[in-house]
Scaffold this active site. Structure first.
Site, mmCIF file in Angstrom:
data_model
loop_
_atom_site.group_PDB
_atom_site.id
_atom_site.type_symbol
_atom_site.label_atom_id
_atom_site.label_comp_id
_atom_site.label_asym_id
_atom_site.label_seq_id
_atom_site.Cartn_x
_atom_site.Cartn_y
_atom_site.Cartn_z
ATOM 1 N N GLU A 186 -5.448 -8.489 -0.389
ATOM 2 C CA GLU A 186 -6.113 -8.186 0.893
ATOM 3 C C GLU A 186 -7.589 -7.978 0.609
ATOM 4 O O GLU A 186 -7.949 -7.079 -0.172
ATOM 5 C CB GLU A 186 -5.541 -6.934 1.562
ATOM 6 N N GLU B 22 0.825 -1.226 0.000
ATOM 7 C CA GLU B 22 0.000 0.000 0.000
ATOM 8 C C GLU B 22 0.857 1.274 0.000
ATOM 9 O O GLU B 22 0.699 2.136 0.870
ATOM 10 C CB GLU B 22 -0.960 -0.012 1.202
#
Ligand code: AHR
Length: 496
Positions: A291, A172
């Protein structure tokens, strides 16, 4: 309500990569300490691994587990977690405001993977560190010969290389909460160089470029396009992350989130193919949905700053969460041609299907079951049926089909499995399924989860939310009539 479903072998959306059914263990809360690793627990083995957890992980049949983060990896020095445990430093983890004891590290995780019948998907730190530390880790993990990092591994007692095949290039990196967050261009350059050097160290590996941290990220789309333009030739997959919540208590909209998910997946495929077109490349970049889950129940739970393994992100899931998980899995299978990797985030205690008490018992959360069914029975190729059914409007979406459905066909085992969610809270449905070219196939098992309050949960004391078996649906000359309950998860298995 009636739903007409047509299914044929030609409706193949793609080969199902077994890595679609992966999961995730981060050094976060009690995922590692008190989760997979708890020396001194009555169920711990000689390595300190909880065997009760391993048993459930095996039931889930998880082929890969992403490690060691997540946000944690962006400040992690992998060297802290190898070698003599007594010499390993305690470090502050700035991602979660906790203290990392480093008594469990990379080699311990690899040993755990072996015991849990799974493989590691390793993430490197591209937040506070760079390409050099990343390629050193590949050398430490995968190099057989005589070199400084391989020799260090050998000196730690691991003569043979671990041969980790799948590597995440950071985590991320677009998120302002990420240690060492970057612009798309800066990240693209770093990921490109890191991936090149990692592959020069071991050409057999594959790498995953960080996509946006969610579809809601302000730079979503542009992030993927810019970073891919730089790193396209040296990476293999781009990542997607998405968590859903039902804070508003609007169940109809919550279950309709799969429409948004569908858009998200489609957009990322389009961006990948846009860059492919611009580059006139022959290479196709596939998706790693590494995720995904429901996450919100535990959001405001207090914990002691800088403590070790506090109770963080310990969502207790309810029945409606299980239905959304089932629908999300169906959505992924609809894109089996492009989504090759998936990681349910996470595996134990931290937003997870498996929940333990430190020093105590274990239970299966509601979301355990749809994942278990799809992971075990959803193998082979995915077949996207034509579904004609009623639709509904809700606050956030219009034209939401009540029935989500996918089928999988395992040619080797000669098995077909139909997965279906009925999102109607009031009406059951009669599924009239036409199996067009499956001569000789007959239903042999019909599992469902239904009849529960949408807020029903499992706990250490009792686990009411469980699947049950039903009488087999009527079946004649390839036509099946299956009655499914309102608000239900359904798995119908056929074999020759
Ligand atoms: O899975 C929990 C966290 O969610 C991960 O650390 C991070 O990557 C994401 O924001």
């Amino acid at each position: 309500m009636n739903a007409k479903i047509t299914l044929a072998k030609e409706f193949k959306t793609g080969e199902i990569d077994k890595r679609l059914y992966g999961s995730f263990i981060e050094h976060l809360g009690r995922a590692v300490y008190g989760g997979i690793y708890e020396p001194g627990h009555p169920a711990a083995d000689e390595n300190g691994f909880r065997t009760d957890v391993i048993e459930l992980v095996k039931e889930l049949n998880v082929p890969i587990v992403r490690y060691p983060g997540g946000n944690f990896v962006s400040g992690y020095n992998w060297e802290d977690g190898v070698g003599d445990v007594a010499l390993r430093p305690k470090r502050l983890d700035l991602a979660w405001g906790t203290t990392e004891p480093n008594t469990f590290g990379t080699n311990e995780f690899m040993n755990w993977c072996k015991k849990a019948n799974t493989e590691c998907m390793m993430a490197v730190n591209l937040g506070t560190r760079g390409a050099d530390e990343a390629r050193n880790l590949v050398e430490y993990m995968n190099h057989k010969g005589d070199s400084a990092w391989a020799d260090l591994r050998k000196s730690h007692g691991y003569n043979e290389p671990w041969n980790v095949k799948l590597w995440c290039l950071g985590n991320e990196m677009d998120g302002r909460w990420q240690m060492g967050a970057k612009t798309a261009v800066d990240y693209g350059k770093l990921a490109n160089e890191a991936s090149k050097m990692m592959k020069w160290t071991d050409p057999s590996i594959e790498t995953v470029l960080c996509g946006s941290s969610s579809r809601n990220s302000p730079t979503f789309g542009e992030w993927e396009a810019q970073s891919l333009e730089i790193a396209y030739d040296s990476i293999d997959y781009v990542s997607l992350h998405q968590y859903y919540d039902n804070r508003s208590g609007d169940t109809a909209s919550f279950l309709a989130k799969t429409l948004e998910l569908e858009e998200f997946i489609y957009s990322v495929i389009c961006v990948c193919d846009y860059v492919k077109a611009k580059k006139r490349s022959k290479k196709t970049i596939n998706l790693s949905f590494d995720e995904w889950n429901v996450w919100y129940h535990s959001n405001n739970a207090p914990y002691d700053k800088w403590s070790m393994a506090p109770n963080l992100l310990e969502d207790i899931y309810n029945f409606e969460d299980a239905l959304l998980i089932g629908s999300m899995l169906i959505t992924f299978l609809k894109h089996a041609d492009r989504i090759k990797i998936g990681c349910l985030a996470q595996l134990v205690n931290v937003i997870a299907p498996i929940f333990t008490k430190t020093g105590g018992g274990i239970f299966k959360q509601t979301i355990f079951y749809p994942f278990e069914h799809v992971s075990n029975f959803g193998r082979g190729v995915a077949l996207n049926p034509i579904v004609e059914c009623q639709k509904y409007d809700c606050k956030e979406f219009t034209d939401v089909p009540y029935i989500d459905c996918i089928a999988t066909y395992d040619e080797e085992k000669e098995e077909v499995t139909v997965f279906a969610v009925n999102k109607s809270q009031d009406d059951g449905a009669v599924l009239d399924i036409n199996f067009m070219d499956f001569e000789g196939f007959k239903p042999f098992e019909f599992i469902s989860m239904d009849g529960f309050d949408k807020n029903a949960e499992n706990s250490f004391e009792s686990s009411p939310v469980q699947p049950h078996n039903n009488a087999l649906p009527e079946f004649d000359c390839g036509r099946m009539t299956a009655q499914i309950k309102p608000f239900s998860w359904n798995v119908i298995r056929l074999k020759k």
